[in-house]
Design a protein around this motif. Structure first.
Motif, PDB file in Angstrom:
ATOM      1  N   LYS A  37       0.867  -1.122   0.091  1.00 15.58           N
ATOM      2  CA  LYS A  37       0.057  -0.091   0.084  1.00 15.58           C
ATOM      3  C   LYS A  37       0.721   1.328  -0.019  1.00 15.58           C
ATOM      4  O   LYS A  37       2.194   1.342   0.431  1.00 15.58           O
ATOM      5  N   LYS A  38       0.018   2.412  -0.591  1.00 15.08           N
ATOM      6  CA  LYS A  38       0.907   3.603  -0.484  1.00 15.08           C
ATOM      7  C   LYS A  38       0.054   4.641  -0.183  1.00 15.08           C
ATOM      8  O   LYS A  38      -1.122   4.692  -0.115  1.00 15.08           O
ATOM      9  N   LYS A  39       0.533   5.799   0.126  1.00 14.78           N
ATOM     10  CA  LYS A  39      -0.364   7.152   0.694  1.00 14.78           C
ATOM     11  C   LYS A  39      -1.241   7.465  -0.359  1.00 14.78           C
ATOM     12  O   LYS A  39      -1.209   7.307  -1.586  1.00 14.78           O
ATOM     13  N   GLY A  40      -2.525   7.539   0.238  1.00 15.61           N
ATOM     14  CA  GLY A  40      -3.675   7.703  -0.664  1.00 15.61           C
ATOM     15  C   GLY A  40      -4.504   6.640  -1.078  1.00 15.61           C
ATOM     16  O   GLY A  40      -5.636   6.726  -1.649  1.00 15.61           O
ATOM     17  N   ASP A  41      -4.082   5.249  -1.059  1.00 12.37           N
ATOM     18  CA  ASP A  41      -4.729   4.239  -1.101  1.00 12.37           C
ATOM     19  C   ASP A  41      -5.815   3.769  -0.302  1.00 12.37           C
ATOM     20  O   ASP A  41      -6.031   4.506   0.687  1.00 12.37           O
ATOM     21  N   PHE A  42      -6.792   3.029  -0.630  1.00 15.33           N
ATOM     22  CA  PHE A  42      -8.060   2.855   0.101  1.00 15.33           C
ATOM     23  C   PHE A  42      -7.622   1.843   1.227  1.00 15.33           C
ATOM     24  O   PHE A  42      -6.915   0.958   1.153  1.00 15.33           O
ATOM     25  N   ALA A  43      -8.159   2.036   2.544  1.00 18.71           N
ATOM     26  CA  ALA A  43      -7.705   1.181   3.649  1.00 18.71           C
ATOM     27  C   ALA A  43      -9.052   0.534   4.070  1.00 18.71           C
ATOM     28  O   ALA A  43     -10.220   1.239   4.232  1.00 18.71           O
ATOM     29  N   SER A  44      -9.192  -0.829   4.267  1.00 20.82           N
ATOM     30  CA  SER A  44     -10.304  -1.579   4.684  1.00 20.82           C
ATOM     31  C   SER A  44     -10.104  -1.980   6.179  1.00 20.82           C
ATOM     32  O   SER A  44      -9.167  -2.258   6.772  1.00 20.82           O
ATOM     33  N   PHE A  45     -11.358  -1.682   7.040  1.00 23.69           N
ATOM     34  CA  PHE A  45     -11.467  -2.141   8.258  1.00 23.69           C
ATOM     35  C   PHE A  45     -12.562  -3.270   8.558  1.00 23.69           C
ATOM     36  O   PHE A  45     -13.559  -2.710   8.164  1.00 23.69           O
ATOM     37  N   ASN A  46     -12.081  -4.250   8.778  1.00 25.92           N
ATOM     38  CA  ASN A  46     -13.024  -5.422   8.864  1.00 25.92           C
ATOM     39  C   ASN A  46     -12.661  -6.316   9.850  1.00 25.92           C
ATOM     40  O   ASN A  46     -11.536  -6.795  10.095  1.00 25.92           O
ATOM     41  N   LYS A  47     -13.466  -6.455  10.899  1.00 26.56           N
ATOM     42  CA  LYS A  47     -13.041  -7.118  11.722  1.00 26.56           C
ATOM     43  C   LYS A  47     -12.961  -8.888  11.869  1.00 26.56           C
ATOM     44  O   LYS A  47     -11.955  -9.323  12.137  1.00 26.56           O
ATOM     45  N   ALA A  48     -13.410  -9.431  10.447  1.00 27.98           N
ATOM     46  CA  ALA A  48     -13.089 -10.571  10.099  1.00 27.98           C
ATOM     47  C   ALA A  48     -11.662 -10.984   9.810  1.00 27.98           C
ATOM     48  O   ALA A  48     -11.027 -11.923  10.012  1.00 27.98           O
ATOM     49  N   ASP A  49     -11.103 -10.028   9.187  1.00 25.41           N
ATOM     50  CA  ASP A  49      -9.715  -9.877   9.015  1.00 25.41           C
ATOM     51  C   ASP A  49      -8.670  -9.584  10.164  1.00 25.41           C
ATOM     52  O   ASP A  49      -7.514  -9.202  10.099  1.00 25.41           O
ATOM     53  N   LYS A  50      -9.274  -9.460  11.418  1.00 21.29           N
ATOM     54  CA  LYS A  50      -8.534  -9.385  12.591  1.00 21.29           C
ATOM     55  C   LYS A  50      -7.745  -7.870  12.606  1.00 21.29           C
ATOM     56  O   LYS A  50      -6.755  -7.894  12.615  1.00 21.29           O
ATOM     57  N   THR A  51      -8.632  -6.934  12.139  1.00 20.74           N
ATOM     58  CA  THR A  51      -7.860  -5.426  12.018  1.00 20.74           C
ATOM     59  C   THR A  51      -8.856  -4.600  13.271  1.00 20.74           C
ATOM     60  O   THR A  51      -9.981  -4.756  13.579  1.00 20.74           O
ATOM     61  N   PHE A  52      -7.916  -3.992  13.855  1.00 21.78           N
ATOM     62  CA  PHE A  52      -8.326  -3.110  15.140  1.00 21.78           C
ATOM     63  C   PHE A  52      -7.942  -1.680  14.599  1.00 21.78           C
ATOM     64  O   PHE A  52      -6.941  -1.119  13.838  1.00 21.78           O
ATOM     65  N   LEU A  53      -8.653  -0.523  15.224  1.00 19.37           N
ATOM     66  CA  LEU A  53      -8.551   0.543  14.957  1.00 19.37           C
ATOM     67  C   LEU A  53      -8.101   1.346  16.380  1.00 19.37           C
ATOM     68  O   LEU A  53      -9.153   1.006  17.297  1.00 19.37           O
ATOM     69  N   LEU A  54      -7.375   2.452  16.378  1.00 17.23           N
ATOM     70  CA  LEU A  54      -7.051   3.117  17.210  1.00 17.23           C
ATOM     71  C   LEU A  54      -7.356   4.532  17.127  1.00 17.23           C
ATOM     72  O   LEU A  54      -6.897   5.090  16.034  1.00 17.23           O
ATOM     73  N   SER A  55      -8.672   5.207  17.502  1.00 21.30           N
ATOM     74  CA  SER A  55      -8.877   6.480  17.501  1.00 21.30           C
ATOM     75  C   SER A  55      -8.683   7.529  18.501  1.00 21.30           C
ATOM     76  O   SER A  55      -8.385   8.533  18.400  1.00 21.30           O
ATOM     77  N   SER A  56      -8.169   6.931  19.832  1.00 16.14           N
ATOM     78  CA  SER A  56      -7.758   7.790  21.087  1.00 16.14           C
ATOM     79  C   SER A  56      -6.406   8.458  20.623  1.00 16.14           C
ATOM     80  O   SER A  56      -5.352   7.736  20.183  1.00 16.14           O
TER      81      SER A  56
END
Length: 280
Positions: A37-56
């Protein structure tokens, strides 16, 4: 959640910083999420792919600062561990566990490799107070062994269980440890006053710790129970040793928590202590 998520910076194959319309800048942690991936690419957030988000903002900054000291393969493995914890506990984890548990396990692995071991004086209390977290922590220890062939000492199970409990209750480790230390002090006072040694694996010990834990929680949350003066007077006359010990415990709670304890707590503690004395 995926709408409008674009990559701002690739930190490694498993961690990227992305732009989010609601949270602004976020950290996405997931297996291979930054690969190719590179800057500007689309990023997928999907729990099934064991992906976590840090918003704090705080957790994001701490996590990014931690990354240079953590092996990239270990970040991938931590994803599996955190997904396992979240699945087994049946609820989302507070963001702070990404920083806290990643840092703790990385350091614990380093300690084990150097044959350094830390004792955990609160292990019996932790196992008694948080049985589900303790069980999941044992599973995490097994995962580490299966993946890395590193055998953690038993005390690490307790530390990991505390991190899990912190993440599912939103309580800080400092607050949890403060309560555990207080409960340990109270149990020791019971043993010294009654001149008994309570088996740490017994049902009586489990009940005592659970009762003290609930009492400490009630005090900390400033809950008042009903005033039962007649019962208190009867218990004071019938079981003076237990009643006096109950008040000793209450005074320790008040001093440590710096909060008043409802007088009716003496009733419940006296009854519990009498049961313990009778069995002893």
């Amino acid at each position: 959640m995926d709408e409008g998520l674009t990559i701002d910076k690739v930190l490694n194959n498993n961690v990227v910083i992305a732009k989010h319309p609601s949270y602004e800048e976020v950290v996405l942690i997931g297996k291979g999420i930054g690969f190719g991936k590179k800057k500007g690419d689309f990023a997928s957030f999907n729990k099934a792919d064991k992906t976590f988000l840090l918003s704090s903002e705080k957790e994001k900054e701490q996590y990014v600062n931690l990354l240079p000291y953590i092996d990239e393969d270990f970040i991938d493995f931590m994803n599996d561990i955190l997904y396992h914890i979240e699945t087994r506990m049946g609820q989302e984890l507070n963001e702070h566990i990404h920083v806290a548990l990643t840092d703790h396990l990385a350091f614990a692995i380093s300690r084990s490799q150097k044959s350094m071991q830390f004792n955990n004086p609160f292990l019996p209390e932790i196992e008694s107070l948080y049985p589900k977290e303790y069980q999941v922590a044992m599973e995490v220890v097994t995962m580490v062994y299966d993946k890395m062939r590193i055998h953690f000492p038993e005390g690490e199970i307790g530390f990991i269980a505390l991190h899990i409990h912190s993440a599912v209750t939103d309580k800080t480790l400092r607050e949890i440890n403060r309560h555990n230390q207080l409960i340990t002090t109270l149990v020791q006072l019971v043993e010294e006053t009654m001149e008994v040694t309570i088996d740490r694996h017994s049902v009586d010990y489990h009940r005592l710790v659970q009762h003290l834990h609930r009492a400490v929680d009630r005090v900390d949350q400033e809950e008042n129970t009903r005033d039962e003066i007649r019962l208190a007077n009867m218990l004071k006359q019938e079981y003076p040793v237990c009643y006096n010990l109950a008040w000793k415990l209450i005074k320790v709670m008040q001093k440590q928590l710096n909060k008043p304890v409802d007088e009716s707590e003496a009733i419940y503690l006296t009854i519990h202590l009498h049961r313990l004395t009778y069995k002893s």
